[in-house]
Design an enzyme around this catalytic site. Structure first.
Site, mmCIF file in Angstrom:
data_model
loop_
_atom_site.group_PDB
_atom_site.id
_atom_site.type_symbol
_atom_site.label_atom_id
_atom_site.label_comp_id
_atom_site.label_asym_id
_atom_site.label_seq_id
_atom_site.Cartn_x
_atom_site.Cartn_y
_atom_site.Cartn_z
ATOM 1 N N LEU A 36 0.822 -1.214 0.000
ATOM 2 C CA LEU A 36 0.000 0.000 0.000
ATOM 3 C C LEU A 36 0.853 1.260 0.000
ATOM 4 O O LEU A 36 0.429 2.310 -0.470
ATOM 5 C CB LEU A 36 -0.907 0.011 1.238
ATOM 6 C CG LEU A 36 -1.940 -1.112 1.319
ATOM 7 C CD1 LEU A 36 -2.568 -1.164 2.706
ATOM 8 C CD2 LEU A 36 -3.014 -0.904 0.252
ATOM 9 N N ARG A 38 5.165 2.835 1.203
ATOM 10 C CA ARG A 38 6.397 2.620 1.960
ATOM 11 C C ARG A 38 7.082 3.939 2.246
ATOM 12 O O ARG A 38 6.957 4.897 1.510
ATOM 13 C CB ARG A 38 7.326 1.628 1.274
ATOM 14 C CG ARG A 38 8.065 2.106 0.042
ATOM 15 C CD ARG A 38 9.248 1.214 -0.310
ATOM 16 N NE ARG A 38 8.898 -0.183 -0.547
ATOM 17 C CZ ARG A 38 9.624 -1.201 -0.054
ATOM 18 N NH1 ARG A 38 10.679 -0.973 0.689
ATOM 19 N NH2 ARG A 38 9.283 -2.444 -0.328
ATOM 20 N N LYS A 40 10.770 5.491 4.654
ATOM 21 C CA LYS A 40 12.202 5.175 4.818
ATOM 22 C C LYS A 40 12.405 3.868 5.571
ATOM 23 O O LYS A 40 13.261 3.075 5.224
ATOM 24 C CB LYS A 40 12.883 6.309 5.589
ATOM 25 C CG LYS A 40 13.678 7.235 4.692
ATOM 26 C CD LYS A 40 14.609 8.109 5.534
ATOM 27 C CE LYS A 40 15.001 9.346 4.773
ATOM 28 N NZ LYS A 40 14.981 10.550 5.605
ATOM 29 N N PHE A 41 11.614 3.670 6.636
ATOM 30 C CA PHE A 41 11.862 2.521 7.505
ATOM 31 C C PHE A 41 10.671 1.592 7.630
ATOM 32 O O PHE A 41 10.654 0.711 8.477
ATOM 33 C CB PHE A 41 12.281 2.995 8.902
ATOM 34 C CG PHE A 41 13.401 3.985 8.874
ATOM 35 C CD1 PHE A 41 14.685 3.579 8.525
ATOM 36 C CD2 PHE A 41 13.178 5.317 9.172
ATOM 37 C CE1 PHE A 41 15.718 4.484 8.472
ATOM 38 C CE2 PHE A 41 14.213 6.242 9.134
ATOM 39 C CZ PHE A 41 15.486 5.825 8.776
ATOM 40 N N ALA A 42 9.641 1.829 6.824
ATOM 41 C CA ALA A 42 8.433 1.016 6.957
ATOM 42 C C ALA A 42 7.859 0.622 5.610
ATOM 43 O O ALA A 42 7.997 1.352 4.632
ATOM 44 C CB ALA A 42 7.384 1.791 7.757
ATOM 45 N N VAL A 43 7.241 -0.541 5.589
ATOM 46 C CA VAL A 43 6.472 -0.982 4.422
ATOM 47 C C VAL A 43 5.067 -1.266 4.934
ATOM 48 O O VAL A 43 4.908 -1.837 6.015
ATOM 49 C CB VAL A 43 7.039 -2.297 3.830
ATOM 50 C CG1 VAL A 43 6.289 -2.668 2.562
ATOM 51 C CG2 VAL A 43 8.515 -2.172 3.542
ATOM 52 N N VAL A 44 4.045 -0.859 4.165
ATOM 53 C CA VAL A 44 2.673 -1.107 4.579
ATOM 54 C C VAL A 44 2.014 -2.018 3.538
ATOM 55 O O VAL A 44 2.078 -1.742 2.334
ATOM 56 C CB VAL A 44 1.885 0.219 4.734
ATOM 57 C CG1 VAL A 44 0.446 -0.055 5.161
ATOM 58 C CG2 VAL A 44 2.582 1.137 5.747
ATOM 59 N N LYS A 59 1.646 -2.415 9.011
ATOM 60 C CA LYS A 59 2.826 -1.553 8.851
ATOM 61 C C LYS A 59 4.017 -2.263 9.479
ATOM 62 O O LYS A 59 4.048 -2.472 10.700
ATOM 63 C CB LYS A 59 2.575 -0.192 9.507
ATOM 64 C CG LYS A 59 3.740 0.788 9.376
ATOM 65 C CD LYS A 59 3.378 2.185 9.875
ATOM 66 C CE LYS A 59 4.539 3.157 9.727
ATOM 67 N NZ LYS A 59 4.212 4.529 10.170
ATOM 68 N N ASP A 155 3.911 15.791 11.053
ATOM 69 C CA ASP A 155 4.173 15.335 9.683
ATOM 70 C C ASP A 155 2.867 15.267 8.888
ATOM 71 O O ASP A 155 2.625 14.317 8.139
ATOM 72 C CB ASP A 155 4.881 13.965 9.716
ATOM 73 C CG ASP A 155 5.643 13.654 8.426
ATOM 74 O OD1 ASP A 155 5.855 14.582 7.606
ATOM 75 O OD2 ASP A 155 6.017 12.483 8.244
HETATM 76 P P1 ADP Z 1 6.000 6.067 6.907
HETATM 77 O O1 ADP Z 1 6.333 6.360 8.314
HETATM 78 O O2 ADP Z 1 6.933 5.106 6.281
HETATM 79 O O3 ADP Z 1 5.721 7.270 6.069
HETATM 80 P P2 ADP Z 1 3.110 5.597 6.913
HETATM 81 O O4 ADP Z 1 2.428 5.180 8.172
HETATM 82 O O5 ADP Z 1 2.932 7.006 6.484
HETATM 83 O O6 ADP Z 1 4.642 5.203 7.012
HETATM 84 O O7 ADP Z 1 2.650 4.619 5.739
HETATM 85 C C1 ADP Z 1 3.214 4.739 4.442
HETATM 86 C C2 ADP Z 1 2.105 4.726 3.399
HETATM 87 O O8 ADP Z 1 1.383 3.493 3.475
HETATM 88 C C3 ADP Z 1 1.048 5.812 3.577
HETATM 89 O O9 ADP Z 1 1.451 7.031 2.988
HETATM 90 C C4 ADP Z 1 -0.142 5.180 2.859
HETATM 91 O O10 ADP Z 1 -0.029 5.311 1.461
HETATM 92 C C5 ADP Z 1 0.008 3.696 3.205
HETATM 93 N N1 ADP Z 1 -0.780 3.378 4.424
HETATM 94 C C6 ADP Z 1 -0.380 3.550 5.708
HETATM 95 N N2 ADP Z 1 -1.324 3.169 6.595
HETATM 96 C C7 ADP Z 1 -2.369 2.740 5.851
HETATM 97 C C8 ADP Z 1 -3.694 2.240 6.181
HETATM 98 N N3 ADP Z 1 -4.079 2.101 7.447
HETATM 99 N N4 ADP Z 1 -4.533 1.917 5.154
HETATM 100 C C9 ADP Z 1 -4.128 2.057 3.871
HETATM 101 N N5 ADP Z 1 -2.917 2.530 3.495
HETATM 102 C C10 ADP Z 1 -2.035 2.861 4.466
HETATM 103 MG MG MG Z 2 4.125 8.628 6.076
#
Ligand code: ADP
Ligand code: MG
Length: 326
Positions: A36, A38, A40-44, A59, A155
């Site tokens: 969905l 990503r 720097k340090f996370a993939v969702v 996440k 942010d």
């Molecule tokens: P990061 O800290 O890496 O920016 P985020 O929490 O912002 O992580 O998640 C990265 C991306 O993943 C988001 O910009 C969004 O596109 C997708 N995402 C995050 N959480 C959700 C969610 N609950 N449902 C759908 N998409 C999500």
């Molecule tokens: Mg983010």
């Protein structure tokens, strides 16, 4: 949030209520589709809970970043999500898993994706002013609730504001508390930097950060949602930073074609250099652009309504102030 839960690091919470599961995530969830998003340090990734068939967003956060243990940062992110449990516009946290290398946050799935996509979309898919009013109102209510709990997000940008559904346009969910801080110890937080285009002047100048810092970002966000343009974006970082510190904003007719003057007035109440003079979330909710529109709640056909619907009790325009005699 009680002080006892604050850790050594400024504005960070060190204890959580959620039980961290150490059994296998993949036994309980099936990952579906492509990722969905990503950072720097996370993939969702989208996943289905096998026991219930319910969709969620998982996440995956790496505990080691640049050779440093960042587990406490992730615990803080979880603590803030817990503290916002009753906030209708913050994504809800379902479960947490931990493996040797990662912590996995199982979140409510926001099926409409980032509001970013509609911000940059062609006019047939982009937001109408009515849409923006409803979504900004939700962002404000969500942020007012966070600020009431002494949490600053730090942010807020179109990639961190998601939609429950995109067609018909659903409700907003604020995500990504990775940079958020608690302000209740009243110590000055100065060290954080968000995304260049959305950061407030005080962040660039290394001055104290407060709830007003989020309000600047909401001003930028509203500008982008209404115009599709990023108000401070320059050709490089230096130019962007200069535009921000000089509050160099284009409010011209060309940029704001078809947008009401109340909307511009709303943005102007937020893009103010001095954080103490910026409108608060509570004040913004009461701003006529947000508060005086006919259909405050979600309505599938609200986009068909005229932007300026005449109302019986409220005159459309204030009487002109008397101009001084020449
Ligand atoms: P990061 O800290 O890496 O920016 P985020 O929490 O912002 O992580 O998640 C990265 C991306 O993943 C988001 O910009 C969004 O596109 C997708 N995402 C995050 N959480 C959700 C969610 N609950 N449902 C759908 N998409 C999500
Ligand atoms: Mg983010």
């Amino acid at each position: 949030m009680p002080d006892s839960r604050m850790s050594g690091k400024k504005g960070m919470v060190s204890s959580i209520r959620t039980r961290i599961r150490t059994d296998s995530f993949s036994t309980n969830y099936e990952i579906v589709g492509k990722e969905l998003g990503r950072g720097k340090f996370a993939v969702v990734k989208k996943c289905i809970e096998k026991a219930t068939g319910k969709e969620h967003a998982a996440k995956f956060l790496r505990k080691r970043r640049k050779g440093q243990d960042c587990r406490s940062d992730i615990i803080h992110e979880i603590a803030v999500l817990e503290s916002a449990e009753s906030n209708p516009f913050v994504v809800s946290l379902h479960e947490v898993y931990e493996t040797a290398a990662e912590i996995i946050l199982v979140l409510e799935y926001a099926a409409g994706g980032e509001i970013f996509h509609q911000c940059v979309a062609d006019s047939d898919e982009s937001f109408t002013e009515q849409d923006v009013i409803r979504l900004v109102r939700q962002i404000l209510v969500g942020v007012a609730c966070l600020h009431g709990n002494n949490v600053v997000h730090l942010d807020l940008k179109p990639q961190n504001v998601l939609l429950t559904c995109s067609q018909p346009l659903g409700d907003i969910r604020i995500v990504d508390f990775g940079l958020s801080r608690c302000m209740d110890d009243m110590t000055e937080v100065r060290e954080i930097i968000g995304t260049p285009e959305y950061v407030a002047p005080e962040v660039l100048n290394y001055e104290p950060i407060s709830t007003a810092t989020d309000m600047w970002s909401i001003g930028v966000l509203t500008y982008v949602m209404l115009t599709g343009e990023s108000p401070f974006l320059g050709d490089n970082k230096q130019e962007t930073f200069l535009n921000i510190s000089q509050v160099n904003v284009d409010y011209s007719q060309e940029v704001f074609e078809g947008v009401s003057s109340l909307a511009i007035d709303f943005i102007k109440s937020l893009l103010i250099k001095d954080p103490r003079r910026r409108a608060t979330a509570e004040e913004c909710v009461a701003h006529p652009w947000v508060s005086e529109h006919p259909h405050p709640q979600s309505h599938p056909h609200s986009t068909l309504l005229p932007t300026q619907e005449p109302k019986t009790n409220h005159p459309e325009s204030e009487p002109e102030p008397e101009s001084p005699a020449h």
